[in-house]
Write an enzyme that holds these catalytic residues in place. Sequence first.
Site, PDB file in Angstrom:
ATOM      1  N   HIS A  68      -2.855  10.927   1.029  1.00  0.00           N
ATOM      2  CA  HIS A  68      -2.478  10.596   2.401  1.00  0.00           C
ATOM      3  C   HIS A  68      -1.935  11.858   3.075  1.00  0.00           C
ATOM      4  O   HIS A  68      -0.759  11.942   3.403  1.00  0.00           O
ATOM      5  CB  HIS A  68      -1.454   9.454   2.415  1.00  0.00           C
ATOM      6  CG  HIS A  68      -1.313   8.764   3.736  1.00  0.00           C
ATOM      7  ND1 HIS A  68      -1.364   7.394   3.871  1.00  0.00           N
ATOM      8  CD2 HIS A  68      -1.102   9.246   4.991  1.00  0.00           C
ATOM      9  CE1 HIS A  68      -1.188   7.069   5.146  1.00  0.00           C
ATOM     10  NE2 HIS A  68      -1.019   8.175   5.837  1.00  0.00           N
ATOM     11  N   TYR A 120      -5.223   0.475  15.478  1.00  0.00           N
ATOM     12  CA  TYR A 120      -4.031   0.352  16.307  1.00  0.00           C
ATOM     13  C   TYR A 120      -4.347   0.013  17.764  1.00  0.00           C
ATOM     14  O   TYR A 120      -3.699  -0.818  18.368  1.00  0.00           O
ATOM     15  CB  TYR A 120      -3.233   1.653  16.271  1.00  0.00           C
ATOM     16  CG  TYR A 120      -2.560   1.932  14.952  1.00  0.00           C
ATOM     17  CD1 TYR A 120      -1.250   1.511  14.707  1.00  0.00           C
ATOM     18  CD2 TYR A 120      -3.221   2.612  13.940  1.00  0.00           C
ATOM     19  CE1 TYR A 120      -0.629   1.766  13.505  1.00  0.00           C
ATOM     20  CE2 TYR A 120      -2.611   2.865  12.723  1.00  0.00           C
ATOM     21  CZ  TYR A 120      -1.315   2.442  12.502  1.00  0.00           C
ATOM     22  OH  TYR A 120      -0.709   2.693  11.291  1.00  0.00           O
ATOM     23  N   GLU A 160      -3.901  -0.533   7.803  1.00  0.00           N
ATOM     24  CA  GLU A 160      -2.761  -0.212   8.668  1.00  0.00           C
ATOM     25  C   GLU A 160      -2.968  -0.896  10.013  1.00  0.00           C
ATOM     26  O   GLU A 160      -4.065  -0.914  10.554  1.00  0.00           O
ATOM     27  CB  GLU A 160      -2.634   1.296   8.932  1.00  0.00           C
ATOM     28  CG  GLU A 160      -2.179   2.144   7.782  1.00  0.00           C
ATOM     29  CD  GLU A 160      -2.011   3.610   8.189  1.00  0.00           C
ATOM     30  OE1 GLU A 160      -1.811   3.891   9.392  1.00  0.00           O
ATOM     31  OE2 GLU A 160      -2.107   4.474   7.303  1.00  0.00           O
ATOM     32  N   ASN A 187      -7.830   1.464   9.330  1.00  0.00           N
ATOM     33  CA  ASN A 187      -6.559   1.537  10.050  1.00  0.00           C
ATOM     34  C   ASN A 187      -6.841   1.393  11.534  1.00  0.00           C
ATOM     35  O   ASN A 187      -7.587   2.191  12.108  1.00  0.00           O
ATOM     36  CB  ASN A 187      -5.864   2.874   9.780  1.00  0.00           C
ATOM     37  CG  ASN A 187      -5.568   3.085   8.308  1.00  0.00           C
ATOM     38  OD1 ASN A 187      -5.639   2.157   7.506  1.00  0.00           O
ATOM     39  ND2 ASN A 187      -5.221   4.302   7.938  1.00  0.00           N
ATOM     40  N   GLU A 225      -7.726   8.272   6.255  1.00  0.00           N
ATOM     41  CA  GLU A 225      -8.081   8.746   7.592  1.00  0.00           C
ATOM     42  C   GLU A 225      -8.677  10.154   7.638  1.00  0.00           C
ATOM     43  O   GLU A 225      -8.064  11.101   8.148  1.00  0.00           O
ATOM     44  CB  GLU A 225      -6.862   8.668   8.515  1.00  0.00           C
ATOM     45  CG  GLU A 225      -6.410   7.255   8.771  1.00  0.00           C
ATOM     46  CD  GLU A 225      -5.326   7.130   9.822  1.00  0.00           C
ATOM     47  OE1 GLU A 225      -5.063   6.004  10.269  1.00  0.00           O
ATOM     48  OE2 GLU A 225      -4.727   8.168  10.204  1.00  0.00           O
ATOM     49  N   ARG A 276       0.850  -1.185   0.000  1.00  0.00           N
ATOM     50  CA  ARG A 276       0.000   0.000   0.000  1.00  0.00           C
ATOM     51  C   ARG A 276       0.889   1.239   0.000  1.00  0.00           C
ATOM     52  O   ARG A 276       1.616   1.492   0.962  1.00  0.00           O
ATOM     53  CB  ARG A 276      -0.921   0.006   1.218  1.00  0.00           C
ATOM     54  CG  ARG A 276      -1.861   1.205   1.204  1.00  0.00           C
ATOM     55  CD  ARG A 276      -2.631   1.372   2.493  1.00  0.00           C
ATOM     56  NE  ARG A 276      -3.308   2.668   2.446  1.00  0.00           N
ATOM     57  CZ  ARG A 276      -3.631   3.378   3.508  1.00  0.00           C
ATOM     58  NH1 ARG A 276      -3.353   2.948   4.720  1.00  0.00           N
ATOM     59  NH2 ARG A 276      -4.232   4.547   3.365  1.00  0.00           N
TER      60      ARG A 276
END
Length: 453
Positions: free
Chosen positions: A118, A300, A358, A298, A163, A74
Amino acid sequence: MNFPNNFTWGAAAAAYQIEGAWNEDGRGPSVWDVFSQTPGRVFENHNGNVACDHYHRWREDVALMKELGIKAYRLSLSWSRIMPDGTGAINEAGLKFYDELIDGLLAAGIQPWVTLFHWDMPQALQEKGGFLNRDMADWFGAYATVVAKRLGDRVKHWMTINEPPVIVGLGYQEGVFAPGLKCTHQECLLAAHNLLRAHGSAVQALRAHCVGPQQISIAHTSREPIPATRADADVEAARARYFGCVEERMWNLAWWADPIAFGKYPEEGLKNFAGKLPKITDADMALISQPIDYLAYNCYSGFKVAANDAGKAVDVPNGHGIGNARGTLPWLSIAPDAIYWAARWQTERYNLPIVFSENGFCNTDFVQLDGKVHDPQRIDFVTRYLDAVSRAIADGADVGGYFYWSILDNFEWAEGYKDRFGLVHVDYETQVRTPKDSFYWYRDLIARNGALS
């Protein structure tokens, strides 16, 4: 851990974080060039002027990706490298760079998954208002058209924007990321609406000008509430919190995702934000809700919540424990159930497969006396999260792939070069690449399609 045979194993990076060459070969300035070159904005006044010098060293980096055995990479494109002013003139040297990079990836057996934007808005467009300008949809659509015509014969997987909550929340509302604005909530809702319209315009351009079938999405993120227990009350309270539209911050996932999936904003948000909303037309919603093919997300970390007597989610103090395991960034508590519930809840709500675009761990990795980079915490982190993904698949979630963030240590935005996410260590003084222990572990894991042994 069990994964489908067609599961996509990948790694990811973003243009501004790795490319460098910020003013070479006709590239125009982006908001992150201006932001990072402003004293006091970034840790120790670091900037992305050189970064990982990927612009000049991409062949070495692709060779590392091939050695790693990833099936997909990516990457994002620098809009101002392709169109220095964001509109109008096209920079042939910029397109040539991405032409060669994509050809190099394909020659190495790696599928490019391309993100159009991005965070590195051309500065020229920011000076016209950026996402506060309704014309952004037209500008972004024109840029997507240029890209699709040039690269769409080889690229089959796309993400329009990375995002949105970070772009608008951290960049426009809190001012801690580029462009560093402090806008009102009303202005941020306008920026969000224009961003979603820009996404829709890009989807139309990709469908119209790429060759053959395309897989298109937008890379969302949010903050993941984790039910404190498996009791129905806790699970349902956490789910409601996840898709709720109450806070006047920009992290409300449903505010971003529902308009694309359902063609309308969530009723809760329309009620709570009434009086601050921009003009929303039927034509706007038709543009925003262009069909996408999968969910990109994404993920985390997360925070634990429990249901109170009224069935509402309340934060559990020290939910992960005092002194809990975490990365070097304050928001990265190790919370693998976040990725489990993200997979379950999103695929149930939106009825599309999900790809984790991500997921990764930051640490203070360095080359040790034996010349190697030992990062057992990263290996443990990824094992825990992939086990959670495997559990989500077993429980019915349609998960199509996983992209580790990031292939290389890189410029971590306002944190500069302090925090390292890479599978490959980068010495920013010499540009020497050193694969970490996690690199070889992930290589072997991919070869076994996720089986631990």
